[in-house]
Design a protein around this motif. Sequence first.
Motif, PDB file in Angstrom:
ATOM      1  N   ARG A 128       5.344  -1.578   2.724  1.00  0.00           N
ATOM      2  CA  ARG A 128       5.719  -1.180   4.081  1.00  0.00           C
ATOM      3  C   ARG A 128       5.771   0.339   4.163  1.00  0.00           C
ATOM      4  NH1 ARG A 128      11.717  -1.776   6.726  1.00  0.00           N
ATOM      5  NH2 ARG A 128      12.102  -0.447   4.913  1.00  0.00           N
ATOM      6  N   HIS A 129       5.071   0.892   5.157  1.00  0.00           N
ATOM      7  CA  HIS A 129       5.083   2.333   5.437  1.00  0.00           C
ATOM      8  C   HIS A 129       4.739   3.148   4.195  1.00  0.00           C
ATOM      9  CE1 HIS A 129       8.090   1.425   8.930  1.00  0.00           C
ATOM     10  NE2 HIS A 129       6.894   0.881   9.107  1.00  0.00           N
ATOM     11  N   LEU A 130       3.752   2.673   3.450  1.00  0.00           N
ATOM     12  CA  LEU A 130       3.279   3.368   2.249  1.00  0.00           C
ATOM     13  C   LEU A 130       1.894   3.949   2.441  1.00  0.00           C
ATOM     14  CD1 LEU A 130       3.111   4.079  -0.791  1.00  0.00           C
ATOM     15  CD2 LEU A 130       2.424   1.697  -1.197  1.00  0.00           C
ATOM     16  N   VAL A 131       0.990   3.198   3.076  1.00  0.00           N
ATOM     17  CA  VAL A 131      -0.423   3.570   3.117  1.00  0.00           C
ATOM     18  C   VAL A 131      -0.638   4.953   3.717  1.00  0.00           C
ATOM     19  CG1 VAL A 131      -2.628   2.991   4.211  1.00  0.00           C
ATOM     20  CG2 VAL A 131      -1.307   1.212   3.047  1.00  0.00           C
ATOM     21  N   TRP A 132       0.138   5.289   4.755  1.00  0.00           N
ATOM     22  CA  TRP A 132      -0.062   6.584   5.412  1.00  0.00           C
ATOM     23  C   TRP A 132       0.211   7.756   4.478  1.00  0.00           C
ATOM     24  CZ3 TRP A 132       3.530  10.465   5.993  1.00  0.00           C
ATOM     25  CH2 TRP A 132       4.873  10.124   5.788  1.00  0.00           C
ATOM     26  N   THR A 133       0.960   7.535   3.385  1.00  0.00           N
ATOM     27  CA  THR A 133       1.326   8.614   2.456  1.00  0.00           C
ATOM     28  C   THR A 133       0.332   8.776   1.315  1.00  0.00           C
ATOM     29  OG1 THR A 133       2.628   7.276   0.890  1.00  0.00           O
ATOM     30  CG2 THR A 133       3.744   8.049   2.884  1.00  0.00           C
ATOM     31  N   LEU A 134      -0.650   7.879   1.185  1.00  0.00           N
ATOM     32  CA  LEU A 134      -1.504   7.878   0.007  1.00  0.00           C
ATOM     33  C   LEU A 134      -2.468   9.062   0.013  1.00  0.00           C
ATOM     34  CD1 LEU A 134      -2.333   4.071  -0.192  1.00  0.00           C
ATOM     35  CD2 LEU A 134      -0.667   5.358  -1.568  1.00  0.00           C
ATOM     36  N   VAL A 135      -2.591   9.693  -1.145  1.00  0.00           N
ATOM     37  CA  VAL A 135      -3.505  10.825  -1.298  1.00  0.00           C
ATOM     38  C   VAL A 135      -4.943  10.321  -1.435  1.00  0.00           C
ATOM     39  CG1 VAL A 135      -4.102  12.797  -2.755  1.00  0.00           C
ATOM     40  CG2 VAL A 135      -1.698  12.236  -2.334  1.00  0.00           C
ATOM     41  N   ASP A 136      -5.144   9.229  -2.177  1.00  0.00           N
ATOM     42  CA  ASP A 136      -6.475   8.659  -2.384  1.00  0.00           C
ATOM     43  C   ASP A 136      -6.388   7.147  -2.181  1.00  0.00           C
ATOM     44  OD1 ASP A 136      -9.007   7.895  -3.118  1.00  0.00           O
ATOM     45  OD2 ASP A 136      -8.985   8.884  -5.079  1.00  0.00           O
ATOM     46  N   ASP A 158       2.305  -1.155   8.317  1.00  0.00           N
ATOM     47  CA  ASP A 158       2.219   0.295   8.445  1.00  0.00           C
ATOM     48  C   ASP A 158       1.941   0.668   9.895  1.00  0.00           C
ATOM     49  OD1 ASP A 158       1.700   3.170   7.520  1.00  0.00           O
ATOM     50  OD2 ASP A 158       1.818   2.099   5.600  1.00  0.00           O
ATOM     51  N   GLY A 159       1.491   1.896  10.119  1.00  0.00           N
ATOM     52  CA  GLY A 159       1.225   2.335  11.482  1.00  0.00           C
ATOM     53  C   GLY A 159       0.611   3.712  11.526  1.00  0.00           C
ATOM     54  N   ASP A 160       0.140   4.070  12.702  1.00  0.00           N
ATOM     55  CA  ASP A 160      -0.346   5.421  12.966  1.00  0.00           C
ATOM     56  C   ASP A 160       0.819   6.195  13.573  1.00  0.00           C
ATOM     57  OD1 ASP A 160      -1.452   7.760  13.869  1.00  0.00           O
ATOM     58  OD2 ASP A 160      -3.121   6.831  14.940  1.00  0.00           O
ATOM     59  N   PHE A 161       1.383   7.114  12.799  1.00  0.00           N
ATOM     60  CA  PHE A 161       2.534   7.883  13.236  1.00  0.00           C
ATOM     61  C   PHE A 161       2.134   9.295  13.659  1.00  0.00           C
ATOM     62  CE2 PHE A 161       3.980   5.007   9.710  1.00  0.00           C
ATOM     63  CZ  PHE A 161       4.471   4.018  10.551  1.00  0.00           C
ATOM     64  N   ALA A 212      -3.138   6.617  10.352  1.00  0.00           N
ATOM     65  CA  ALA A 212      -3.647   5.442   9.641  1.00  0.00           C
ATOM     66  C   ALA A 212      -3.885   4.319  10.644  1.00  0.00           C
ATOM     67  CB  ALA A 212      -2.664   5.000   8.555  1.00  0.00           C
ATOM     68  N   ARG A 213      -5.082   4.283  11.222  1.00  0.00           N
ATOM     69  CA  ARG A 213      -5.419   3.237  12.179  1.00  0.00           C
ATOM     70  C   ARG A 213      -5.731   1.947  11.432  1.00  0.00           C
ATOM     71  NH1 ARG A 213      -3.601   4.991  16.925  1.00  0.00           N
ATOM     72  NH2 ARG A 213      -5.010   3.550  18.025  1.00  0.00           N
ATOM     73  N   ALA A 214      -5.364   0.829  12.022  1.00  0.00           N
ATOM     74  CA  ALA A 214      -5.510  -0.465  11.364  1.00  0.00           C
ATOM     75  C   ALA A 214      -6.959  -0.746  10.975  1.00  0.00           C
ATOM     76  CB  ALA A 214      -4.980  -1.571  12.272  1.00  0.00           C
TER      77      ALA A 214
END
Length: 269
Positions: A128-136, A158-161, A212-214
């Motif tokens: 939850r709410h992790l993908v937007w933080t990923l570097v790669d 997750d979401g586009d914030f 981070a768009r779905a």
Amino acid sequence: MGGQATQSNYGLRDEIQAFWSERAATFDEFPGHEIFSEAEQHAWHRLLTRHLGPAGERTVLDLASGTGVISHLLDDLGFRVTGLDWSETMLARAKAKAAARNRRIDFRLGDVERILDADSSFDVLVCRHLVWTLVDPAACFREWFRVLRPGGSLLIVDGDFVRLSFAERVISRIDAFARRWHTPSASTPSLAPDLAERHQSILSRVHFRDGARAGDVAAMLAQSGFVDIRIDRHLGDIHRAQARHMPFTKGLARQFQHRYAIQASKSAR
């Protein structure tokens, strides 16, 4: 020389780790992080069950588990849960919370982009709410694919914030205007200015810096080998429950944000 070498080795991933370690102390005070009502708890249970089905004896790895909020929801449903996080501060709070609630969750220190477990170790992966933080994220998704058992499931929430909808922009202007005339309630949690600035700095440099768009996340999952990918935008019951514990404008804006769940599978073959 030694100081310069140390400084040069401190990169974005280190900044992200340090930021969330500092957030640990107040993380559970924010609606949308911890669960504040039975209504929200039940809404999360419905979402998890809708995409993962009955727990049975399946093992699940909660990626970037933080203080253990999602781990506890999965434990409620009967999954055998392992929580993985690279912040020792977050893990300390997660372990204390689990002990106080007599939970059987196994919390471990580790990097979700470089998982030490063997291939095909888990039946389910959740974050939850992790993908937007990923570097790669592409490399990370391949790593998640590796540790997932054939026939297993991945669930991303997750979401586009970053990119605001028209409704969000209008609400934001109303909120800014209201703040000129009313002092925010002391009971309303907010990030300290220095943390807010660091958050924006990190956000500007991660892969999904433009949001981070779905559809983009789903396409990257497909490239990493995942199949049967489904995007679920029906999270309204969770958002309505969270809104009851937020300032009115923040709760209203949540109804219009690009938030989603993505369920994907690893082929059983």
